[in-house]
Write an enzyme that holds these catalytic residues in place. Structure first.
Site, mmCIF file in Angstrom:
data_model
loop_
_atom_site.group_PDB
_atom_site.id
_atom_site.type_symbol
_atom_site.label_atom_id
_atom_site.label_comp_id
_atom_site.label_asym_id
_atom_site.label_seq_id
_atom_site.Cartn_x
_atom_site.Cartn_y
_atom_site.Cartn_z
ATOM 1 N N LYS A 68 0.839 -1.207 0.000
ATOM 2 C CA LYS A 68 0.000 0.000 0.000
ATOM 3 C C LYS A 68 0.864 1.244 0.000
ATOM 4 C CE LYS A 68 -3.960 2.212 0.554
ATOM 5 N NZ LYS A 68 -3.570 3.041 -0.615
ATOM 6 N N LYS A 92 5.530 2.849 8.113
ATOM 7 C CA LYS A 92 4.433 3.745 8.497
ATOM 8 C C LYS A 92 3.147 2.957 8.786
ATOM 9 C CE LYS A 92 4.175 7.141 5.610
ATOM 10 N NZ LYS A 92 3.870 8.055 4.480
ATOM 11 N N LYS A 104 5.158 1.763 -3.242
ATOM 12 C CA LYS A 104 5.166 3.140 -3.740
ATOM 13 C C LYS A 104 5.465 3.106 -5.220
ATOM 14 C CE LYS A 104 5.062 7.383 -1.863
ATOM 15 N NZ LYS A 104 4.533 7.707 -0.517
ATOM 16 N N SER A 362 -6.845 6.039 4.166
ATOM 17 C CA SER A 362 -6.886 5.155 2.996
ATOM 18 C C SER A 362 -7.355 3.755 3.426
ATOM 19 C CB SER A 362 -5.505 5.029 2.352
ATOM 20 O OG SER A 362 -5.297 6.025 1.384
HETATM 21 N N1 GLU Z 1 1.016 9.000 -0.277
HETATM 22 C C1 GLU Z 1 0.611 8.944 1.100
HETATM 23 C C2 GLU Z 1 1.786 8.587 1.986
HETATM 24 O O1 GLU Z 1 2.919 8.832 1.659
HETATM 25 C C3 GLU Z 1 -0.603 8.061 1.310
HETATM 26 C C4 GLU Z 1 -0.463 6.649 0.858
HETATM 27 C C5 GLU Z 1 -1.768 5.865 0.868
HETATM 28 O O2 GLU Z 1 -2.783 6.412 1.271
HETATM 29 O O3 GLU Z 1 -1.712 4.708 0.452
HETATM 30 O O4 GLU Z 1 1.617 8.145 3.083
#
Ligand code: GLU
Length: 423
Positions: A68, A92, A104, A362
């Site tokens: 994710k 995270k 990512k 999310s």
């Molecule tokens: N791009 C955001 C981050 O760096 C959100 C990623 C997501 O919601 O999957 O945490």
């Protein structure tokens, strides 16, 4: 080397791992991504010429659930950056305790130089290339730098076309009409304000009278500014990539500044009195112009790097005067700068905690899609606060227990949770 985010990510992993005992095999698995996907994205430009862009998706780890993380469009995107960002997502998601792994991706492109139809063609081509490696239970992308709900919707449509299965939950950060969640747009900024407020509460401090400077006024920085102001902080400086404003007495009308930026394309000059935002108000407000990086070195209590990586480096760390750094960008502090801040006793609320609110919501969006539920905004915000407070509390406790920085403590918390999923 200190500016290579992937080297930094590995260094952070090994620093934290020294404090706890971990199986070397487990550590080796986290030290490299499960899979890196590089794709070429050829497309026809409006003038009839053909250009080929490079696209990436890194699936770092899925011990705790589907990969994710976001997709970014930026000229500086490359495999090492995406590899680091995917690794940070694994950490995270474990810190904020959602059942996801880390991934990512992105395209090396400057989307500001594309027309609306070029952006759509680029996204649809990229999505067709990604379709075989994503899915609601496999890998779930989301917005990141320069991407948004409309782009997510195009990806979902192309995924449906290629896979033959229309799944709302293949992507998060969708517009509400397309199955997105209430509160997702505000979530990263709001989550950052919850993390900072909870850290202050745990350490017996109060927001009243604390001054804040924010570098980056995109989706994250702009919401964060508003929520921090509601909590009683005084926002004194805002900047974007073109420059910014500094009003030591406080920038009162943040909405007017946001509207001014929307109109003029930059924060510089947005000195707002009533409905008029103009540089002629600068003197009356006691303000002055600043460069994008000056926001980080002003005499304030809290600085917030909320743009890109490598904001605080060995070049400017000696000038950072704040006693708290709230990392809303991913990877804004280099290893060397981090060491200097720690030696000086500056508290860094690390990215993998501070900006976890986005992916937390999310997860709520994905969950609602998977279960056919629709939650209200107050409900989403209450659940987000619960997640951010719990994560902040766990990280703070780990920092006391192991006598380490909040960054090492966040990694320790994440590694322990990942290790128990591996067991
Ligand atoms: N791009 C955001 C981050 O760096 C959100 C990623 C997501 O919601 O999957 O945490």
């Amino acid at each position: 080397m200190q500016h290579n985010p992937w080297e930094r990510a590995k260094n952070q992993l090994h620093n934290a791992a020294e404090h706890i005992s971990l199986d070397p095999l487990f550590l080796a698995k986290l030290g490299a991504p499960d899979r890196t996907v590089g794709v070429s994205v050829p497309m026809r430009m409006d003038d009839g010429s053909v250009r080929v862009f490079e696209g990436f998706r890194v699936q770092h780890n899925n011990l705790r659930g589907p990969y994710k993380g976001g997709l970014r469009y930026h000229p500086k995107v490359d495999m090492d950056e995406v590899r680091a960002l995917a690794f940070w997502m694994t950490m995270k998601n474990a810190v904020v305790d959602v059942p996801f792994g880390g991934g990512k991706g992105g395209v090396a492109v400057d989307p500001k130089k594309l027309s609306a139809s070029e952006l759509e063609r680029l996204t649809r081509e990229f999505a067709r290339k990604l379709a075989p490696v994503i899915g609601p239970s496999l890998d779930v992308p989301a917005p990141d730098v320069n991407t948004n709900g409309t782009i997510m919707h195009w990806i979902r449509e192309e995924y449906a076309r290629v896979s033959g299965a229309d799944a709302q939950a293949v992507i998060t950060g969708k517009a509400i009409k397309d199955g997105g969640s209430e509160g997702r747009t505000e979530a990263t900024g709001l989550g950052g304000s919850y993390a900072l407020a909870e850290y202050l509460r745990l350490t017996g401090q109060h927001p009243q009278g604390m001054t804040v400077a924010i570098q980056g006024f995109g989706n994250v920085g702009s919401y964060l500014a508003g929520y921090l102001q509601e909590l009683g902080f005084t926002i004194v400086a805002l900047s974007d990539s073109k420059g910014g404003i500094y009003i030591p007495g406080g920038i009162r009308d943040l909405k007017a500044v946001a509207a001014c930026k929307e109109r003029s394309g930059k924060i510089a000059g947005c000195y707002c009195v009533g409905s008029v935002c103009d540089v002629t108000n600068m003197e009356q407000l006691g303000g002055r112009d600043i460069s994008p990086d000056e926001a980080l070195t002003l005499p304030v209590d809290v600085v917030v790097p909320s743009a890109l990586e490598n904001a605080i480096t060995s070049d400017n760390v000696a000038d950072v005067k704040a006693r708290i750094v709230l990392e809303m960008a991913n990877g804004p502090t280099t290893i060397e700068a981090d060491r200097v801040l720690a030696e000086r006793g500056v508290v860094v609320i690390p990215d993998i905690l501070a900006n976890a609110g986005g992916v937390a919501v999310s997860y709520f969006e994905w969950y609602q899609n998977m279960h056919g539920e629709t939650w209200t905004k107050p409900d989403v915000f209450a659940k987000l606060k619960e997640k951010m407070d719990a994560a902040t509390g766990a990280v703070y406790q780990a920092s006391l227990q192991h006598q380490v920085s909040l960054r090492d403590a966040a990694y320790i918390t994440a590694l322990q949770r990942l290790a128990s999923s591996a067991a």
